[in-house]
Design a protein around this motif. Structure first.
Motif, PDB file in Angstrom:
ATOM      1  N   TYR A  66       7.475   4.247  -1.498  1.00 35.42           N
ATOM      2  CA  TYR A  66       8.495   3.388  -2.100  1.00 35.42           C
ATOM      3  C   TYR A  66       9.139   4.062  -3.305  1.00 35.42           C
ATOM      4  CZ  TYR A  66      10.554  -0.615  -4.544  1.00 35.42           C
ATOM      5  OH  TYR A  66      11.414  -1.458  -5.211  1.00 35.42           O
ATOM      6  N   GLN A  67       8.329   4.600  -4.190  1.00 34.40           N
ATOM      7  CA  GLN A  67       8.861   5.265  -5.382  1.00 34.40           C
ATOM      8  C   GLN A  67       9.713   6.477  -5.012  1.00 34.40           C
ATOM      9  OE1 GLN A  67       8.903   4.274  -8.479  1.00 34.40           O
ATOM     10  NE2 GLN A  67       7.720   2.436  -8.000  1.00 34.40           N
ATOM     11  N   LYS A  68       9.268   7.222  -4.013  1.00 31.54           N
ATOM     12  CA  LYS A  68      10.025   8.382  -3.567  1.00 31.54           C
ATOM     13  C   LYS A  68      11.401   7.966  -3.060  1.00 31.54           C
ATOM     14  CE  LYS A  68       9.887  12.247  -0.273  1.00 31.54           C
ATOM     15  NZ  LYS A  68       9.127  12.889   0.839  1.00 31.54           N
ATOM     16  N   CYS A  69      11.439   6.898  -2.263  1.00 33.75           N
ATOM     17  CA  CYS A  69      12.714   6.441  -1.693  1.00 33.75           C
ATOM     18  C   CYS A  69      13.649   5.908  -2.772  1.00 33.75           C
ATOM     19  CB  CYS A  69      12.457   5.375  -0.632  1.00 33.75           C
ATOM     20  SG  CYS A  69      11.680   6.005   0.879  1.00 33.75           S
TER      21      CYS A  69
ATOM     22  N   ALA B 295       0.812  -1.225   0.000  1.00 32.06           N
ATOM     23  CA  ALA B 295       0.000   0.000   0.000  1.00 32.06           C
ATOM     24  C   ALA B 295       0.839   1.264   0.000  1.00 32.06           C
ATOM     25  CB  ALA B 295      -0.932   0.000   1.212  1.00 32.06           C
ATOM     26  N   ALA B 296       2.157   1.123   0.247  1.00 28.95           N
ATOM     27  CA  ALA B 296       3.041   2.299   0.357  1.00 28.95           C
ATOM     28  C   ALA B 296       3.752   2.579  -0.969  1.00 28.95           C
ATOM     29  CB  ALA B 296       4.047   2.089   1.480  1.00 28.95           C
TER      30      ALA B 296
ATOM     31  N   LYS C 276       6.764  -4.749  -1.235  1.00 21.43           N
ATOM     32  CA  LYS C 276       7.418  -4.584  -2.523  1.00 21.43           C
ATOM     33  C   LYS C 276       8.535  -5.622  -2.668  1.00 21.43           C
ATOM     34  CE  LYS C 276       4.848  -1.129  -3.610  1.00 21.43           C
ATOM     35  NZ  LYS C 276       3.799  -1.331  -4.643  1.00 21.43           N
ATOM     36  N   GLU C 277       8.863  -5.959  -3.901  1.00 26.20           N
ATOM     37  CA  GLU C 277       9.782  -7.072  -4.130  1.00 26.20           C
ATOM     38  C   GLU C 277      11.215  -6.785  -3.683  1.00 26.20           C
ATOM     39  OE1 GLU C 277      10.700  -6.010  -8.831  1.00 26.20           O
ATOM     40  OE2 GLU C 277       9.589  -7.809  -8.296  1.00 26.20           O
ATOM     41  N   ASN C 278      11.560  -5.514  -3.489  1.00 24.52           N
ATOM     42  CA  ASN C 278      12.905  -5.160  -3.038  1.00 24.52           C
ATOM     43  C   ASN C 278      12.876  -4.370  -1.738  1.00 24.52           C
ATOM     44  OD1 ASN C 278      14.408  -6.306  -5.170  1.00 24.52           O
ATOM     45  ND2 ASN C 278      13.905  -4.580  -6.486  1.00 24.52           N
ATOM     46  N   TYR C 279      13.875  -4.609  -0.890  1.00 24.18           N
ATOM     47  CA  TYR C 279      14.130  -3.756   0.263  1.00 24.18           C
ATOM     48  C   TYR C 279      15.050  -2.619  -0.181  1.00 24.18           C
ATOM     49  CZ  TYR C 279      13.801  -8.511   2.392  1.00 24.18           C
ATOM     50  OH  TYR C 279      13.473  -9.803   2.721  1.00 24.18           O
ATOM     51  N   ILE C 280      15.174  -1.605   0.667  1.00 24.84           N
ATOM     52  CA  ILE C 280      16.287  -0.666   0.549  1.00 24.84           C
ATOM     53  C   ILE C 280      17.126  -0.858   1.801  1.00 24.84           C
ATOM     54  CG2 ILE C 280      17.033   1.739   0.417  1.00 24.84           C
ATOM     55  CD1 ILE C 280      14.573   2.370  -1.188  1.00 24.84           C
ATOM     56  N   THR C 281      18.330  -1.345   1.608  1.00 28.89           N
ATOM     57  CA  THR C 281      19.183  -1.804   2.706  1.00 28.89           C
ATOM     58  C   THR C 281      20.248  -0.773   3.057  1.00 28.89           C
ATOM     59  OG1 THR C 281      18.852  -4.135   2.149  1.00 28.89           O
ATOM     60  CG2 THR C 281      20.874  -3.582   3.353  1.00 28.89           C
ATOM     61  N   HIS C 282      20.445  -0.572   4.363  1.00 28.20           N
ATOM     62  CA  HIS C 282      21.555   0.236   4.866  1.00 28.20           C
ATOM     63  C   HIS C 282      22.664  -0.735   5.243  1.00 28.20           C
ATOM     64  CE1 HIS C 282      24.002   3.053   7.011  1.00 28.20           C
ATOM     65  NE2 HIS C 282      23.086   4.007   7.028  1.00 28.20           N
ATOM     66  N   ARG C 283      23.739  -0.734   4.486  1.00 30.41           N
ATOM     67  CA  ARG C 283      24.775  -1.752   4.630  1.00 30.41           C
ATOM     68  C   ARG C 283      25.522  -1.688   5.962  1.00 30.41           C
ATOM     69  NH1 ARG C 283      27.447  -2.284   0.236  1.00 30.41           N
ATOM     70  NH2 ARG C 283      26.432  -0.735  -1.083  1.00 30.41           N
TER      71      ARG C 283
ATOM     72  N   ASP D 296       7.353   1.602   7.326  1.00 37.37           N
ATOM     73  CA  ASP D 296       6.481   2.732   7.675  1.00 37.37           C
ATOM     74  C   ASP D 296       7.267   3.843   8.377  1.00 37.37           C
ATOM     75  OD1 ASP D 296       4.239   4.267   7.824  1.00 37.37           O
ATOM     76  OD2 ASP D 296       3.100   2.928   9.130  1.00 37.37           O
ATOM     77  N   GLU D 297       8.313   4.343   7.681  1.00 37.50           N
ATOM     78  CA  GLU D 297       9.149   5.447   8.161  1.00 37.50           C
ATOM     79  C   GLU D 297       9.750   5.170   9.545  1.00 37.50           C
ATOM     80  OE1 GLU D 297       6.997   9.110   7.854  1.00 37.50           O
ATOM     81  OE2 GLU D 297       6.962   9.056   5.663  1.00 37.50           O
ATOM     82  N   GLY D 298      10.028   3.905   9.809  1.00 34.32           N
ATOM     83  CA  GLY D 298      10.678   3.541  11.060  1.00 34.32           C
ATOM     84  C   GLY D 298       9.737   3.350  12.239  1.00 34.32           C
ATOM     85  N   TYR D 299       8.433   3.514  12.021  1.00 34.85           N
ATOM     86  CA  TYR D 299       7.493   3.338  13.134  1.00 34.85           C
ATOM     87  C   TYR D 299       7.307   1.872  13.509  1.00 34.85           C
ATOM     88  CZ  TYR D 299       6.245   8.262  13.205  1.00 34.85           C
ATOM     89  OH  TYR D 299       6.286   9.631  13.334  1.00 34.85           O
ATOM     90  N   TYR D 300       7.740   0.954  12.637  1.00 41.45           N
ATOM     91  CA  TYR D 300       7.748  -0.472  12.949  1.00 41.45           C
ATOM     92  C   TYR D 300       9.157  -1.004  12.706  1.00 41.45           C
ATOM     93  CZ  TYR D 300       2.681  -0.067  12.799  1.00 41.45           C
ATOM     94  OH  TYR D 300       1.397   0.323  13.037  1.00 41.45           O
TER      95      TYR D 300
END
Length: 371
Positions: free
Chosen positions: A124-127, A119-120, A160-167, A263-267
């Motif tokens: 997701y596109q913005k990030c 639903a996000a 979404k099929e991909n995460y955005i990972t902080h290495r 969800d912007e770090g809320y979870y």
């Protein structure tokens, strides 16, 4: 209860520094004061039988901000302020690791993954679109691109099929971390008195008179490190924010490894001892969670249960083992408040849910306010 002559003489007389709060900030403040003033008499007062607030109740994330959190921060802070916030977190983690050592707190760098619910789509596109820009912004801190895309290898559903990972994001054992800090403080000859609540204080040019729930005494200086409980003592821009957490019983062959946000770090959730630790949901009821009372709400716990079953462990049976809450300190700004309040009173509060990352440096900086 009346104290004896011996009790006052031994523990409550000729106090140079009294620190209120034995969490990450308070303990690091005490260690820095001992380093600067080797002969000083240092006392720490803690309202709980263990450190209260969030220091022993957090999720054990060594994090610097997911990409959506950083984008949200840029809406209310300047670019330079955001860079400084992230740099402070990065330096704080390095300081913590240097002080305790990775083995002592089971520190691991397994990456931090941000998930995006189906639903996000807009977020997701913005990030994704801003990923290169944020990497460039933070490159001077990490000396590399922190964020990259990675596939949904852990089989989460409804995302979404991909995460955005902080290495560079890590995780640690909160209990081991705090136990290590407590041992260092005790070895430094610093006294901690537990189950002592500071109810009131008054300061003049030479000392601070402190009234607790059990006794009254004087101290040359007082340093407040109570974070979310600070409004009980001072009038700064800091409010309590309750965070609710649960943990499963051990799950055989649990595949999860790393820290996860959505969800912007809320979870947020992670693996620990073959269990899943999952917390958050404060955004479901900001006003209700603006409290310094421990406890869980049915609304938030039911939603955590639902997300755990439908998103995180959709194909894996599990049983909840424990539920708890911690009290953070937040405010209009994410920048911590480290300042002198009066002639002999100082504070280091409003850590904004980043206590593990910045608590060591905030404690150090708080102690360095002393001339």
């Amino acid at each position: 209860m009346e104290l004896s002559y011996w009790e006052y003489k031994t523990w409550l007389t000729n106090i140079d520094f009294t620190i209120v709060g034995s969490g990450i900030v308070g303990l690091n403040c005490a260690l820095r004061l001992r380093e600067r003033f080797p002969k000083a008499k240092i006392l720490i007062l803690e309202k709980g039988f263990l450190p209260q607030g969030a220091s022993t109740k957090n999720a054990g994330f060594a994090c610097f901000g997911s990409i959506s959190e950083i984008l949200a921060d840029l809406d209310i802070h300047s670019e330079q302020e955001v860079i400084e916030l992230v740099a402070q977190r990065w330096k704080g983690i390095q300081k913590l690791r240097k002080n305790l050592g990775d083995k002592a707190m089971d520190f691991q760098v397994n990456g931090g993954h941000e998930l995006f619910l189906d639903a996000a789509q807009e977020l997701y596109q913005k990030c994704v679109q801003k990923q290169s820009e944020i990497n460039a912004l933070l490159h001077p801190i990490f000396k590399a691109d922190a964020f990259h895309g990675s596939p949904n290898t852990f089989g989460f559903k409804g995302i979404k099929e991909n995460y955005i990972t902080h290495r560079f994001e890590g995780q640690l054992d909160t209990g081991k971390m705090m136990n290590g800090l407590l041992k260092m403080v005790q070895q430094a000859g610093i006294t901690i008195l537990n189950s002592i609540t500071v109810e009131h204080f008054s300061a003049d040019l030479s000392s601070v008179k402190i009234k607790t729930n059990r006794f009254e005494f004087s101290s040359k200086k007082m340093l407040i490190a109570t974070n979310g409980f600070a409004p009980q003592l001072i009038g700064e821009d800091v409010k309590p924010a309750r965070a609710q957490v649960l943990i499963t019983k051990p799950i055989e062959n649990l595949p999860l490894k790393g820290t996860f946000h959505f969800d912007e770090g809320y979870y947020y959730f992670r693996n620990i001892d073959n269990r899943v630790l999952f917390g958050g949901g404060r955004n479901l009821d900001f006003k209700g969670e603006e409290t310094d009372r421990f406890g869980n709400s049915q609304l938030i716990q039911a939603h955590l249960d639902k997300l755990l079953k439908e998103v995180i462990l959709p194909e894996t049976p599990f049983t909840i083992d424990h539920r708890w809450s911690g009290i953070m300190g937040t405010g209009m700004q994410k920048k911590p408040i480290v300042k002198q309040l009066s002639e002999n009173v100082y504070c280091g509060v409003r850590l904004g849910g980043m206590g593990i990352a910045i608590g060591s440096t905030i404690g150090h900086n708080l102690a360095d306010l002393i001339a």
